[in-house]
Design an enzyme around this catalytic site. Structure first.
Site, PDB file in Angstrom:
ATOM      1  N   LYS A 190       0.841  -1.220   0.000  1.00  0.00           N
ATOM      2  CA  LYS A 190       0.000   0.000   0.000  1.00  0.00           C
ATOM      3  C   LYS A 190       0.866   1.256   0.000  1.00  0.00           C
ATOM      4  O   LYS A 190       0.742   2.115   0.871  1.00  0.00           O
ATOM      5  CB  LYS A 190      -0.983  -0.026   1.165  1.00  0.00           C
ATOM      6  CG  LYS A 190      -1.868  -1.273   1.125  1.00  0.00           C
ATOM      7  CD  LYS A 190      -2.938  -1.286   2.174  1.00  0.00           C
ATOM      8  CE  LYS A 190      -3.757  -2.567   2.134  1.00  0.00           C
ATOM      9  NZ  LYS A 190      -3.038  -3.780   2.573  1.00  0.00           N
TER      10      LYS A 190
HETATM   11  O1  LIG Z   1      -9.246  -3.781   1.694  1.00  0.00           O
HETATM   12  C1  LIG Z   1      -8.341  -4.517   2.081  1.00  0.00           C
HETATM   13  C2  LIG Z   1      -7.052  -4.426   1.584  1.00  0.00           C
HETATM   14  C3  LIG Z   1      -6.114  -5.302   2.037  1.00  0.00           C
HETATM   15  N1  LIG Z   1      -6.409  -6.250   2.941  1.00  0.00           N
HETATM   16  C4  LIG Z   1      -5.333  -7.191   3.343  1.00  0.00           C
HETATM   17  O2  LIG Z   1      -5.694  -8.499   2.883  1.00  0.00           O
HETATM   18  C5  LIG Z   1      -5.364  -9.478   3.869  1.00  0.00           C
HETATM   19  C6  LIG Z   1      -6.619 -10.104   4.409  1.00  0.00           C
HETATM   20  O3  LIG Z   1      -6.300 -11.027   5.424  1.00  0.00           O
HETATM   21  P1  LIG Z   1      -7.371 -12.008   6.116  1.00  0.00           P
HETATM   22  O4  LIG Z   1      -6.564 -12.665   7.186  1.00  0.00           O
HETATM   23  O5  LIG Z   1      -7.837 -12.989   5.080  1.00  0.00           O
HETATM   24  O6  LIG Z   1      -8.467 -11.187   6.645  1.00  0.00           O
HETATM   25  C7  LIG Z   1      -4.546  -8.733   4.915  1.00  0.00           C
HETATM   26  O7  LIG Z   1      -3.179  -8.745   4.528  1.00  0.00           O
HETATM   27  C8  LIG Z   1      -5.086  -7.309   4.835  1.00  0.00           C
HETATM   28  O8  LIG Z   1      -4.148  -6.354   5.279  1.00  0.00           O
HETATM   29  C9  LIG Z   1      -7.677  -6.349   3.434  1.00  0.00           C
HETATM   30  O9  LIG Z   1      -8.000  -7.203   4.261  1.00  0.00           O
HETATM   31  N2  LIG Z   1      -8.611  -5.470   2.978  1.00  0.00           N
END
Ligand SMILES: O=c1ccn([C@@H]2O[C@H](COP(=O)(O)O)[C@@H](O)[C@H]2O)c(=O)[nH]1
Length: 270
Positions: free
Chosen positions: A96
């Site tokens: 990001k």
């Molecule tokens: O809108 C967003 C953007 C990035 N993320 C990232 O994706 C993963 C989600 O992890 P989970 O454990 O499956 O919830 C994580 O790295 C977030 O920082 C997001 O969730 N939403």
């Protein structure tokens, strides 16, 4: 990796799954902590057990930066391991980033040249000249936040500006940027009801969709309006897959979780 190569992998594996490598030393099997590099040992086991079920891995850079130099070393070993052993995998540095132009160029070099990732996530807030330096890299992809999965997405992203919501301005405006063909967008799985509107603006773009699993997003709902003629979706799950177990068979248990999603994806693709 080109978009066509990514689509070919999706069709071959019948999967548009992206596994998030968000390694937290408090959550991995304790016996791994005696390894010289527990983060890499964990990632390697997860990758070896799941690579046939997914087309992409997404380390979130925060989980590596948090461990300082050792964390960066683990990240470097992980991306090198992927590129050497599974070159067909689409790799995403979830960092990001985004800043004034010359600084963005250095961020792009860090993730595309030093750590050889296929793509990096960027924030759109600083506008065109903060994103175009990433887009200048051939066969690399810039994945811009559009409508995020968290509750705070409603603070700004869905606010009405002139005639439409801010996230729609982000999508529309970015289409005119130089090398916009290298853009993909982040749209949260928890915002499934927005995919129909999003596809009107970016019908063919790839969307990285986090939020399935731990955040409660629904794969079927996302697919209903999110699929494009080229599939156009990379569905991410991190915690829901990699922390399936803390026992020595953690990688096999992670593969079972990944298989559950891959089976649903294969059904959607048929
Ligand atoms: O809108 C967003 C953007 C990035 N993320 C990232 O994706 C993963 C989600 O992890 P989970 O454990 O499956 O919830 C994580 O790295 C977030 O920082 C997001 O969730 N939403």
């Amino acid at each position: 990796m080109t978009t066509q190569e990514l689509v070919a992998q999706i069709q071959k594996k019948k999967s548009f799954l992206c596994i998030g490598l968000d390694v937290d030393l408090d959550k991995i099997p304790p016996y791994l902590l005696k390894e010289e590099d527990p983060i890499f040992a964990f990632n390697k086991a997860i990758i070896d057990a799941t690579h046939h079920l997914c087309v992409s891995y997404k380390p979130n850079i925060a989980f590596y930066e948090a461990y300082g130099l050792k964390g960066w070393k683990s990240l470097e070993k992980t991306i090198n391991y992927l590129n050497e052993n599974y070159p067909e995998i689409f790799t995403i540095a979830d960092a990001k980033r985004g800043d004034i132009g010359n600084t963005s160029t250095m961020y792009a070099k860090a993730f595309f040249k030093d750590l050889v990732f296929d793509s990096v996530t960027v924030a759109p807030y600083m506008g065109k000249d903060s994103v175009e330096p990433f887009l200048a890299f051939k066969d690399k992809h810039t994945i811009m936040l559009a409508l995020t999965s968290n509750e705070g997405a409603f603070d700004f992203q869905t606010k009405q500006i002139d005639d439409k919501e801010l996230y729609k301005h982000v999508l529309e405006t970015s289409k005119s940027w130089k090398n916009a063909k290298n853009l993909m967008y982040v749209v949260g799985a928890t915002k499934a009801e927005y995919f129909k509107e999003i596809r009107k603006i970016v019908p063919d773009s790839f969307l990285l969709v986090p939020g399935v699993g731990a955040q409660g997003g629904n794969l079927q709902e996302v697919c209903k309006y999110g699929l494009s003629k080229n599939i156009g979706l990379l569905i991410n799950s991190s915690r829901g897959i990699i922390y399936a177990s803390k026992e020595p068979n953690f990688a096999e248990e992670a593969a079972k979780k990944a298989l559950e999603l891959q089976v649903q994806m294969a059904a959607v693709l048929n």
